[in-house]
Design a protein around this motif. Structure first.
Motif, PDB file in Angstrom:
ATOM      1  N   MET A 150      32.550 -19.196 -43.461  1.00 21.63           N
ATOM      2  CA  MET A 150      32.541 -17.585 -43.858  1.00 21.63           C
ATOM      3  C   MET A 150      32.409 -17.570 -45.064  1.00 21.63           C
ATOM      4  N   THR A 151      31.330 -17.325 -45.213  1.00 19.01           N
ATOM      5  CA  THR A 151      30.627 -17.241 -47.210  1.00 19.01           C
ATOM      6  C   THR A 151      31.540 -15.937 -47.856  1.00 19.01           C
ATOM      7  N   ALA A 152      31.215 -15.864 -48.666  1.00 17.23           N
ATOM      8  CA  ALA A 152      32.295 -14.619 -49.139  1.00 17.23           C
ATOM      9  C   ALA A 152      30.893 -13.459 -49.383  1.00 17.23           C
ATOM     10  N   VAL A 153      30.032 -13.384 -49.269  1.00 17.18           N
ATOM     11  CA  VAL A 153      29.019 -12.273 -48.484  1.00 17.18           C
ATOM     12  C   VAL A 153      29.424 -11.702 -47.048  1.00 17.18           C
ATOM     13  N   ALA A 154      29.817 -12.836 -45.950  1.00 18.13           N
ATOM     14  CA  ALA A 154      29.832 -12.940 -44.690  1.00 18.13           C
ATOM     15  C   ALA A 154      31.212 -11.385 -45.272  1.00 18.13           C
ATOM     16  N   THR A 155      32.473 -12.595 -45.428  1.00 15.69           N
ATOM     17  CA  THR A 155      33.399 -11.378 -45.555  1.00 15.69           C
ATOM     18  C   THR A 155      33.247 -10.675 -45.679  1.00 15.69           C
ATOM     19  N   SER A 156      32.640 -10.067 -46.786  1.00 14.62           N
ATOM     20  CA  SER A 156      33.209  -9.028 -47.578  1.00 14.62           C
ATOM     21  C   SER A 156      32.700  -8.037 -46.478  1.00 14.62           C
ATOM     22  N   LEU A 157      31.435  -7.957 -45.722  1.00 21.70           N
ATOM     23  CA  LEU A 157      30.930  -7.137 -44.995  1.00 21.70           C
ATOM     24  C   LEU A 157      32.077  -7.028 -43.407  1.00 21.70           C
ATOM     25  N   VAL A 158      32.498  -7.979 -43.378  1.00 21.05           N
ATOM     26  CA  VAL A 158      33.275  -7.902 -42.454  1.00 21.05           C
ATOM     27  C   VAL A 158      34.231  -6.572 -43.291  1.00 21.05           C
ATOM     28  N   ASP A 159      34.838  -6.706 -44.318  1.00 22.31           N
ATOM     29  CA  ASP A 159      35.989  -6.126 -44.756  1.00 22.31           C
ATOM     30  C   ASP A 159      35.167  -4.377 -45.170  1.00 22.31           C
ATOM     31  N   GLU A 160      33.915  -4.493 -45.386  1.00 22.92           N
ATOM     32  CA  GLU A 160      32.948  -3.330 -45.197  1.00 22.92           C
ATOM     33  C   GLU A 160      32.526  -2.370 -43.779  1.00 22.92           C
ATOM     34  N   VAL A 161      33.238  -3.647 -43.226  1.00 21.07           N
ATOM     35  CA  VAL A 161      33.354  -2.877 -41.690  1.00 21.07           C
ATOM     36  C   VAL A 161      33.983  -2.102 -41.548  1.00 21.07           C
ATOM     37  N   LEU A 162      34.643  -2.869 -41.951  1.00 18.53           N
ATOM     38  CA  LEU A 162      36.483  -2.774 -41.584  1.00 18.53           C
ATOM     39  C   LEU A 162      37.087  -1.183 -42.317  1.00 18.53           C
ATOM     40  N   ALA A 163      36.335  -1.255 -43.605  1.00 17.28           N
ATOM     41  CA  ALA A 163      36.466   0.737 -44.218  1.00 17.28           C
ATOM     42  C   ALA A 163      36.057   1.188 -43.795  1.00 17.28           C
ATOM     43  N   ALA A 164      34.605   0.747 -43.245  1.00 16.85           N
ATOM     44  CA  ALA A 164      33.200   1.897 -42.490  1.00 16.85           C
ATOM     45  C   ALA A 164      34.866   2.623 -41.392  1.00 16.85           C
ATOM     46  N   LEU A 165      35.589   1.412 -41.021  1.00 14.53           N
ATOM     47  CA  LEU A 165      35.645   2.001 -39.669  1.00 14.53           C
ATOM     48  C   LEU A 165      37.412   2.775 -39.992  1.00 14.53           C
ATOM     49  N   ALA A 166      37.758   2.327 -40.901  1.00 16.68           N
ATOM     50  CA  ALA A 166      38.936   2.845 -41.627  1.00 16.68           C
ATOM     51  C   ALA A 166      38.910   4.887 -41.900  1.00 16.68           C
ATOM     52  N   THR A 167      37.468   5.208 -42.295  1.00 18.25           N
ATOM     53  CA  THR A 167      37.595   6.248 -42.178  1.00 18.25           C
ATOM     54  C   THR A 167      37.373   7.380 -41.270  1.00 18.25           C
ATOM     55  N   VAL A 168      37.377   6.658 -39.639  1.00 19.43           N
ATOM     56  CA  VAL A 168      36.966   7.605 -38.123  1.00 19.43           C
ATOM     57  C   VAL A 168      38.744   7.740 -38.401  1.00 19.43           C
ATOM     58  N   MET A 169      38.933   9.207 -38.756  1.00 23.02           N
ATOM     59  CA  MET A 169      39.843   9.812 -38.012  1.00 23.02           C
ATOM     60  C   MET A 169      40.595  10.445 -36.084  1.00 23.02           C
ATOM     61  N   ASP A 170      41.848   9.484 -35.637  1.00 23.90           N
ATOM     62  CA  ASP A 170      42.068  10.434 -34.517  1.00 23.90           C
ATOM     63  C   ASP A 170      41.959  11.999 -35.313  1.00 23.90           C
ATOM     64  N   PRO A 171      40.749  12.928 -34.765  1.00 26.70           N
ATOM     65  CA  PRO A 171      40.777  14.096 -34.708  1.00 26.70           C
ATOM     66  C   PRO A 171      42.261  14.828 -34.559  1.00 26.70           C
ATOM     67  N   GLU A 172      43.107  13.832 -33.286  1.00 23.89           N
ATOM     68  CA  GLU A 172      44.595  14.921 -33.188  1.00 23.89           C
ATOM     69  C   GLU A 172      45.394  14.207 -34.227  1.00 23.89           C
ATOM     70  N   LEU A 173      45.524  13.441 -33.908  1.00 25.43           N
ATOM     71  CA  LEU A 173      46.477  12.481 -34.831  1.00 25.43           C
ATOM     72  C   LEU A 173      46.339  12.022 -35.863  1.00 25.43           C
ATOM     73  N   ASP A 174      45.580  12.479 -36.279  1.00 25.18           N
ATOM     74  CA  ASP A 174      45.010  12.809 -38.251  1.00 25.18           C
ATOM     75  C   ASP A 174      44.968  11.219 -38.052  1.00 25.18           C
ATOM     76  N   GLU A 175      44.794  10.645 -37.961  1.00 27.34           N
ATOM     77  CA  GLU A 175      45.700   8.339 -38.468  1.00 27.34           C
ATOM     78  C   GLU A 175      43.922   8.201 -38.625  1.00 27.34           C
ATOM     79  N   PRO A 176      43.613   7.142 -39.329  1.00 28.56           N
ATOM     80  CA  PRO A 176      42.232   6.424 -39.265  1.00 28.56           C
ATOM     81  C   PRO A 176      42.532   5.386 -37.667  1.00 28.56           C
TER      82      PRO A 176
END
Lengths: 245, 343
Positions: free
Chosen positions: A1-27
């Motif tokens: 994996m290149t640095a660019v690709a790694t960072s894209l994975v990180d960006e995907v993970l970071a984006a998903l980490a903004t999604v909360m379970d509305p009831e549990l109030d956790e990512p």
């Protein structure tokens, strides 16, 4: 994996980490709800999973569509596919996500309003629980008593995660974050009579216990369902097939 | 009856089933998913040594029930709560006729509660009259979030539901158990919302409303309404197994319940066969609020006696042997709650 690709994975993970379970109030990333992420040259495919097939379809839909929206904010991902696995409404929800049909469009006759109101109820509960955590901490760590709490403002809360969490939830329901704002407020963010504070806090505590308890339950059920059954168990399987150039 | 350290406890298991989740009874994939979901509950919250294998779990029949509850489980009396789910199972999930037959055979040990669905209108009302007569019903168990055709569920204060509640009053069916807990298939509204109970509890003071699963996952909403209504009770099914896996969380639940609704309105229930009562009774009698949780008072032996059986016995007019009673009357519905909030 290149640095660019790694960072894209990180960006995907970071984006998903903004999604909360509305009831549990956790990512969803911390709850183990992200089963897999697969990046290739055409786009990204994310599979989500839930603790049982009988998790409320409305919450399931909220999380899946929020995940799709969050991924759309990541630049250069290409085609975005979010799939909810093993749910009694998987087929319906997944088809709705592909067609970008929205909640009412996805469930048709079964749904007659949008989910905004439901979402708002749980955002308020999340705020109530965060408020109680902040107040309980003050009572524990300082000489303040419950009779002083109606005078306490945001400025008087010690800096740290508890305060940050409270401020975030205040913003989510449209409350101000000025240092002079009162900490203990009613359900709609309004000020309270001093005599109303103890009962309000007592109720807020029940809200917090309820949310935390649901979280214990969901984590336990998810582990029962998946931990032993899958290679990789509860972790997110990440596959990156993007070409390096 | 359970005895420990010289104390004797009369045990009423207020929520049990005979179900059939075998493949032969499945109507569709939802039936399979539903029993699988129950099995995950069972595996997740039971001590390892009492976990059943899947095949035993999907069907165990009346004999096994009698053994697990009455021979091994210390139960003096148990109450069947109907769970129909006719859209998922060919002969329903809960085996109503088998359960009713068993209760008829052992009236001293078992009470049979049936179910109705107000969305069947006049025809359902007529059926309820026939059922009440044949089954001598004292109670019903309602699933307000049950999927039915195009309907996403109903509210207890819907007009037809009110007709049924009024009919219950006429028929002497006074105990209305309402499932507020794990969802069946609700959509845009919150299936666990307990606000509808608030409204009908005010309007029908001669009916008892027992909120199953103490409103979990909405404990706070349940506590809030139960403090205001003298005829709202909480069943501990699904909440009590946390006593094993999450004892501190259970301490918080029971601490909050004792504060908000008081010791006379809480019912023990195993939700058999989700869990077997034996270990739940043993652990509950041994249970104490951890010493560092100073916000809650310790649970007393008398409180445990009321919760484990005397409260439900009072509601269902069960004949409690003299040596198992308390000097004061348990299950006194006239007590204004919340005990803690008003003290």
């Amino acid at each position: 994996m290149t640095a660019v690709a790694t960072s894209l994975v990180d960006e995907v993970l970071a984006a998903l980490a903004t999604v909360m379970d509305p009831e549990l109030d956790e990512p969803i990333t911390e709850l183990g709800f992200v089963r897999s992420i697969r990046l290739d040259d055409t786009g990204v495919t994310v599979h989500l999973r839930l603790p049982t097939s009988f998790c409320s379809p409305n919450f399931a839909y909220l999380m899946a569509s929020d995940a799709q929206d969050a991924l759309r904010r990541v630049e250069g991902l290409g085609r975005i596919v979010v799939q909810l696995d093993d749910h009694h409404d998987s087929e319906k929800i997944n088809a709705g996500l592909v067609a970008d049909a929205g909640y009412v469009g996805t469930f048709g006759v079964e749904a007659d309003t949008s989910l905004d109101e439901l979402r708002s109820i749980f955002l308020r509960k999340a705020h109530t629980a965060a408020m109680e955590r902040s107040a309980a901490r003050l009572l524990r760590d300082t000489d303040l008593t419950v009779d002083d709490l109606h005078l306490i403002t945001l400025a008087q809360l010690p800096e740290g995660r508890t305060k940050e969490a409270l401020l975030r939830r205040r913003v989510a329901i449209g409350l101000g974050v000025d240092p002079g704002e009162p900490v203990v407020v009613d359900e709609y963010g309004g000020p309270l009579e001093p005599s109303a504070v103890p009962l309000r806090l007592r109720f807020a505590k029940a809200v917090r216990i309820s949310i935390e308890g649901n979280s214990h339950f969901c984590r336990g059920l998810l582990a029962t369902r998946y931990a032993d059954a899958e290679p990789g168990g509860m972790s997110t399987r990440v596959t990156n097939l993007r070409s390096t150039s | 009856m359970y005895e420990k350290n010289g104390e004797k406890y009369y045990v009423v298991d207020a929520h049990v089933h005979i179900w059939d989740g075998r493949e032969s009874n499945l109507k569709n994939v939802h039936g399979k998913q539903f029993i699988d979901c129950f099995y995950d509950y069972h595996k997740n919250l039971s001590p390892e040594e009492v976990v059943w294998d899947y095949d035993t779990y999907t069907y165990y029949g009346g004999q096994r029930l009698m053994k697990d509850l009455f021979e091994e489980g210390y139960v003096d009396h148990a109450i069947f709560q109907a769970t129909l789910l006719s859209d998922f199972y060919k002969t329903g999930f809960g085996q109503t006729e088998e359960a009713f037959g068993l209760a008829t055979e052992h009236p001293d040990k078992l009470t049979y509660n049936h179910a109705y669905d107000p969305r069947y209108g006049e025809a359902g009302l007529e059926q309820l009259r026939r059922d009440a007569d044949r089954m001598q019903l004292k109670g019903v168990k309602l699933y307000t979030a049950e999927w039915h055709g195009d309907s996403r569920g109903y509210k207890l204060d819907d007009p037809w539901s009110r007709c049924y509640l009024e009919e219950c009053l006429k028929l002497g069916i006074t105990n209305i158990h309402v499932h507020k807990g794990p969802t069946i298939r609700p959509l845009d509204r919150d299936a666990f919302d307990v606000a509808d109970i608030d409204k009908v509890a005010t309007d029908y003071l001669d009916l008892n409303f027992i909120v199953e699963h103490v409103g979990l996952p909405r404990l706070e909403d349940f506590c809030w309404i139960a403090t205001q209504e003298s005829n709202v009770y909480g069943g501990l099914a699904v909440a009590i197994p946390f006593i094993h896996t999450r004892p501190r969380y259970f301490a918080q639940i029971i601490g909050e319940l004792l504060y908000w609704i008081g010791e006379d309105k809480i019912f023990f229930a195993s939700d058999y066969a989700l869990w077997t009562p034996k270990w739940l009774v043993e652990k509950f009698v041994d249970f104490q609020i951890p010493a560092d949780m100073t916000e809650y008072a310790p649970i007393t032996t008398d409180q445990k006696k009321k919760i484990l059986g005397l409260n439900a016995a009072a509601m269902y007019d069960l004949d409690v042997p003299a040596d198992l009673r308390l000097p004061t009357v348990a299950g006194d519905a006239g007590v204004e709650v919340a005990a803690g909030a008003r003290s």
